[in-house]
Design a protein around this motif. Structure first.
Motif, PDB file in Angstrom:
ATOM      1  N   UNK A 142      -6.228   5.886   4.220  1.00 23.26           N
ATOM      2  CA  UNK A 142      -7.130   5.426   5.279  1.00 23.26           C
ATOM      3  C   UNK A 142      -6.870   3.963   5.605  1.00 23.26           C
ATOM      4  N   UNK A 143      -6.625   3.139   4.559  1.00 25.71           N
ATOM      5  CA  UNK A 143      -6.348   1.734   4.784  1.00 25.71           C
ATOM      6  C   UNK A 143      -5.007   1.545   5.486  1.00 25.71           C
ATOM      7  N   UNK A 144      -4.022   2.344   5.113  1.00 21.96           N
ATOM      8  CA  UNK A 144      -2.722   2.289   5.778  1.00 21.96           C
ATOM      9  C   UNK A 144      -2.864   2.630   7.258  1.00 21.96           C
ATOM     10  N   UNK A 152      -4.051  -1.565  13.637  1.00 23.44           N
ATOM     11  CA  UNK A 152      -4.142  -2.990  13.952  1.00 23.44           C
ATOM     12  C   UNK A 152      -2.789  -3.531  14.417  1.00 23.44           C
ATOM     13  N   UNK A 153      -1.726  -3.081  13.757  1.00 27.07           N
ATOM     14  CA  UNK A 153      -0.378  -3.505  14.168  1.00 27.07           C
ATOM     15  C   UNK A 153      -0.081  -3.081  15.599  1.00 27.07           C
ATOM     16  N   UNK A 154      -0.432  -1.848  15.934  1.00 26.94           N
ATOM     17  CA  UNK A 154      -0.181  -1.343  17.284  1.00 26.94           C
ATOM     18  C   UNK A 154      -0.981  -2.129  18.306  1.00 26.94           C
ATOM     19  N   UNK A 181      -8.622  11.138  -4.613  1.00 27.37           N
ATOM     20  CA  UNK A 181      -9.573  10.211  -3.985  1.00 27.37           C
ATOM     21  C   UNK A 181      -8.912   8.857  -3.708  1.00 27.37           C
ATOM     22  N   UNK A 182      -8.155   8.343  -4.724  1.00 29.82           N
ATOM     23  CA  UNK A 182      -7.462   7.064  -4.540  1.00 29.82           C
ATOM     24  C   UNK A 182      -6.442   7.152  -3.411  1.00 29.82           C
ATOM     25  N   UNK A 212       0.827  -1.212   0.000  1.00 27.24           N
ATOM     26  CA  UNK A 212       0.000   0.000   0.000  1.00 27.24           C
ATOM     27  C   UNK A 212       0.862   1.265   0.000  1.00 27.24           C
ATOM     28  N   UNK A 213       1.955   1.227   0.755  1.00 29.01           N
ATOM     29  CA  UNK A 213       2.825   2.400   0.794  1.00 29.01           C
ATOM     30  C   UNK A 213       3.484   2.627  -0.580  1.00 29.01           C
ATOM     31  N   UNK A 214       3.853   1.544  -1.268  1.00 29.92           N
ATOM     32  CA  UNK A 214       4.408   1.668  -2.625  1.00 29.92           C
ATOM     33  C   UNK A 214       3.370   2.248  -3.582  1.00 29.92           C
TER      34      UNK A 214
END
Length: 457
Positions: A64-66, A72-74, A57-58, A5-7
């Motif tokens: 938001x997903x990141x 969730x990771x935290x 928008x994308x 996602x970051x890429x």
């Protein structure tokens, strides 16, 4: 997923920058004059603007997903941190590498009970050799696990290593309190374990003047004793089952006996009431906190638990480290709401703030969360039939390292004589244990009273 996602987000940022450059080129007018855009330029402008809006928008969706995945990771990291801090090492899976299969193993052809019987009553040399080899395997395996055992006597052998492993696993589920106090191997050849204790200590005082006598107070000592208890069970099986059964009954019978032993040992540690064998609830001189209320609330119980904690601080001068309660009491905590309808106990995965307690894994027995900074362990062996109405349970804040459980390694034997008239064999399982719970009575607090009657949900 996060890396992908970051890429993707970085690619969109570069794409947007390129579109912005192209849009600026469309809008750039010749320096010598100002003019309106041509039809072709207006069309290009609209296309570039719409492309930038779609890219924005994308990017918002991906960001938001990141953010969601990072949260969730935290939460997962926090939950793992709490579990690793409070769950016993015995709950963690272990891997044992051996050079050859163990003599007695699950699914193996050799039967421990059959060999035990044949060596004791028929004099089967091969069976005896397998049992002796098993004893050596168990001794080596227990040494790796930092456990100890003592040599057996004639007709007595240590159960297979797989059974010891299952015994530990089953015991962990059925003996929460017993597993959370301090442990020592039970020394052989004794029926009482006595530990020294300082009754009155030395003293210091300010010296009146120079060259005058300084304070001189002799310490006095005493001892506290714990009697060794025997916890045993038996099972009668037909001779045909040992001689002719195509499957080994070891796994079924030993596992069931071990599971029940675990429960009985836990009850022994919690509620036994005999001289030199006091369970936690019957320790003479323990801190007693009474919570009396016909309409109990979690908020009121919270302060009583705090009182139990401070009494350990005050009486023992060292902090408590655990809280034990019945599963129904923890459930009462988890379903309770504040005046705004918000839960007072929130899962730790939600990264709670301003809560009365935090909840970890949802389990029937063992570590469930924290309360007032201390790990909470639920144990269904805590009685629920106490008090005048025989409907109360107890909450037990404790400094667990001050309570020592001395425990041996379980043993098994077979007997034919007592059941010879019906062609049956008696299998016997037993172990020895001693509990030192009264070394420091002020290390234990017991919250009791009508405020701990069966909760209403």
């Amino acid at each position: 997923m996060l890396a992908f996602l970051r890429t993707q987000l970085q690619e969109l940022l570069e794409q947007r920058a390129a579109l912005k450059t192209e849009l600026d080129e469309v809008l750039k007018a010749p320096s010598e004059e100002k003019r309106d855009l041509t039809d072709q330029e207006q069309t290009a402008f609209a296309e570039k603007r719409d492309a930038i809006k779609k890219t924005d928008t994308d990017m918002e969706t991906i960001q938001a997903r990141i953010d969601e995945l990072e949260d969730e990771e935290k939460r997962s990291a926090k939950a793992d941190e709490i579990r690793s801090k409070y769950q016993p090492d015995s709950a963690k899976p272990s891997v044992t590498v051996v050079s050859e299969p163990e003599t007695y193993r699950k699914g193996g052809k050799a039967s421990y009970f059959r060999d035990l019987y044949r060596s004791q009553h028929i004099g089967d040399r091969t069976a005896m050799e397998r049992l002796q080899r098993n004893d050596a395997e168990v001794a080596a395996g227990l040494e790796k696990r930092a456990l100890t055992t003592t040599d057996g006597s004639a007709g007595e052998f240590v159960p297979p290593l797989w059974m010891i492993d299952d015994y530990v696993a089953l015991a962990r589920a059925g003996r929460v309190v017993a597993d959370q106090v301090a442990h020592q191997p039970l020394p052989p050849g004794t029926d009482t374990i006595s530990l020294p204790k300082v009754a009155t200590g030395t003293a210091t005082a300010e010296q009146a003047t120079q060259n005058t006598a300084v304070q001189n107070t002799d310490a006095t000592t005493t001892s506290v004793s714990a009697s060794v208890a025997t916890i045993a069970g038996q099972q009668v099986v037909p001779q045909q089952l040992i001689d002719q059964s195509p499957i080994n009954m070891d796994e079924i019978l030993l596992a069931d006996l071990a599971a029940d032993y675990a429960t009985k040992l836990d009850v022994f540690c919690i509620n036994n009431n005999a001289a030199n064998k006091r369970g936690l609830l019957n320790v003479t001189g323990a801190n007693a906190i009474t919570y009396t209320d016909a309409s109990p609330t979690v908020g009121e119980a919270y302060s009583k638990v705090g009182d139990g904690i401070q009494q350990i601080h005050t009486g023992r001068l060292l902090p408590p480290d655990k809280i034990f309660m019945h599963p129904r009491r923890w459930a009462w905590y988890t379903v309770s709401l504040d005046t705004q309808g918000r839960p007072l106990v929130v899962p730790v995965a939600n990264m709670p703030s301003n809560v009365l307690a935090s909840m970890s894994d949802v389990v029937s027995e063992g570590f469930v969360g924290t309360l007032q900074g201390l790990p909470v362990y639920v144990d269904p062996n805590i009685p629920t039939n106490l008090g005048a109405g025989t409907n109360e349970d107890r909450i037990i804040p404790i400094r667990s390292s001050d309570v020592i459980l001395f425990e041996g390694t379980p043993r098994a034997e077979t007997f034919r004589e007592t059941k010879a008239d019906q062609l049956s064999v008696l299998l016997r399982f037993y172990n020895y244990a001693a509990l030192h719970s009264e070394r420091y009575p002020k290390s234990i607090s017991i919250v009791s009273g009508t405020g701990l009657i069966a909760p209403v949900f």
